[in-house]
Design a protein around this motif. Structure first.
Motif, mmCIF file in Angstrom:
data_model
loop_
_atom_site.group_PDB
_atom_site.id
_atom_site.type_symbol
_atom_site.label_atom_id
_atom_site.label_comp_id
_atom_site.label_asym_id
_atom_site.label_seq_id
_atom_site.Cartn_x
_atom_site.Cartn_y
_atom_site.Cartn_z
ATOM 1 N N VAL A 122 0.835 -1.204 0.000
ATOM 2 C CA VAL A 122 0.000 0.000 0.000
ATOM 3 C C VAL A 122 0.871 1.256 0.000
ATOM 4 O O VAL A 122 0.513 2.269 -0.613
ATOM 5 N N VAL A 148 -7.176 3.535 2.999
ATOM 6 C CA VAL A 148 -6.747 2.135 2.992
ATOM 7 C C VAL A 148 -5.470 1.961 3.815
ATOM 8 O O VAL A 148 -5.333 0.986 4.583
ATOM 9 N N THR A 149 -4.551 2.904 3.675
ATOM 10 C CA THR A 149 -3.303 2.850 4.449
ATOM 11 C C THR A 149 -3.582 2.869 5.945
ATOM 12 O O THR A 149 -2.919 2.167 6.720
ATOM 13 N N VAL A 184 -4.718 -0.601 6.939
ATOM 14 C CA VAL A 184 -3.625 -1.574 6.858
ATOM 15 C C VAL A 184 -2.621 -1.373 7.986
ATOM 16 O O VAL A 184 -2.209 -2.331 8.653
ATOM 17 N N LEU A 190 -6.442 5.860 -1.071
ATOM 18 C CA LEU A 190 -5.293 5.091 -0.592
ATOM 19 C C LEU A 190 -4.886 5.496 0.820
ATOM 20 O O LEU A 190 -4.405 4.660 1.600
#
Length: 352
Positions: free
Chosen positions: A162, A212-213, A216, A209
């Motif tokens: 990622v 999403v990061t 994660v 992103l």
């Protein structure tokens, strides 16, 4: 105290390279996606003219990063380059091929050669930021520690993937924003709209992103996640979000100089936030700034040399950027070389 100061300088150098180098890689990304020869002719022509005066100088910051790492923090340098030699080697190969492709495609007379060198330049502009981001992800996810042996597991974790994708998206976003300004400077209104749409798209992808990061890293990089949601790390995350909103608003209007400032603010705030989230570690939970630091005398001299270098190099780099942004570094036209009168048809501007 000196070690902490050098660590701050290292973080600022990484930030400078992420912004300056990222813009160059982003231009290569849009070169790759510009389309066929005829469709992509004008965007690629703008990219050539925008990058030509400054693309080499942006690597000054990378050299600065490497010098500080191996001189000020030799244990960090040895650990990172031993554990992740493969992605870093691929990134370096990408840099070399990218530079060669960009330098050779313009003077090459054969169409096949120009296409080959252009493809090398564009693909390498995608590969290099991805592997650099993957290496940063390996550090953030605590997979790199003194004594770690090189393996694919170190840099293929969810955080690495990622981070690599985020690095590509970041460079694409920065490249589109700066190319929008270059299109305005070259008076190419259709290319202003062309790159403004791509800048907005890049910002949207980068926002996704970023979310999403967050998910994660909360599972795969708990120390960095905690740092990003508390204290100075959280402050810079919020600041990056504010710059992102400002950039989006400016892009929806007639983009000017300020949109470049806010776009750089997005990336710089994110990188500094990552650095603050890792405090006091250079390698989270395994190598602190104090433990990684070199000898006190070495750090003192490094601080002195760094100050002298910044005093000499920074004004020159700023002047170069200023001259480029004001159109003072344009290539000579054929008529000027012949000593004749200047003709608009001879201009290298993208809309000629």
């Amino acid at each position: 105290m000196t070690a902490d100061l050098i660590a701050v300088v290292l973080l600022l150098a990484v930030t400078a390279y992420a912004c300056a180098g990222g813009t160059d890689y982003g231009a290569g990304f849009w070169d790759l996606t510009a389309g066929g020869t005829e469709r992509g002719r004008r965007p690629r022509r703008l990219i050539d003219h925008a990058m030509a005066p400054v693309w080499e100088v942006n690597n000054v910051w990378l050299i600065f990063v490497l010098v500080i790492m191996w001189t000020g923090f030799p244990v960090l340098f040895q650990t990172v380059f031993s554990a992740m030699w493969l992605p870093l080697a691929l990134a370096v190969v990408g840099m070399v091929l990218r530079g060669a492709g960009f330098a050779l495609r313009k003077p090459t007379r054969r169409l096949a050669g120009r296409r080959l060198y252009g493809a090398v330049f564009a693909v390498a502009s995608l590969v290099t930021p991805f592997f650099l981001g993957a290496a940063v992800g390996g550090v953030a996810s605590e997979r790199v520690a003194p004594g770690t042996e090189a393996s694919a597991d170190v840099w293929t974790s969810p955080t690495s993937i990622v981070f690599g994708l985020a690095a590509v998206a970041t460079s694409a976003f920065l490249g589109a924003v700066f190319l929008t300004g270059d299109a305005r400077r070259f008076d190419a209104p259709d290319l202003i709209a062309y790159f403004r749409r791509r800048a907005l798209g890049g910002l949207a992808v980068l926002t996704v992103l970023a979310v999403v990061t967050g998910f994660v890293t909360s599972e795969d990089a708990p120390y960095v996640w905690h740092g990003l949601t508390h204290g100075l790390g959280l402050f810079f995350v919020v600041l990056a979000g504010a710059f992102a909103l400002a950039t989006g608003w400016l892009l929806l209007r007639t983009p000017g100089t300020w949109v470049r400032v806010t776009a750089v603010g997005v990336v710089a705030s994110a990188v500094v936030g990552w650095g603050m989230a890792q405090r006091p570690y250079l390698l989270p939970t395994s190598l602190s700034v104090a433990d990684a630091a070199g000898a006190p005398a070495t750090l003192t001299w490094l601080a002195i040399v760094t100050l002298v270098a910044l005093l000499l190099v920074t004004p020159a780099v700023v002047l170069l950027y200023w001259l480029d942004s004001h159109g003072e570094l344009a290539e000579l036209t054929p008529s000027e070389l012949r000593g004749g009168s200047h003709s608009p048809d001879d201009d290298a501007a993208p809309d000629s």
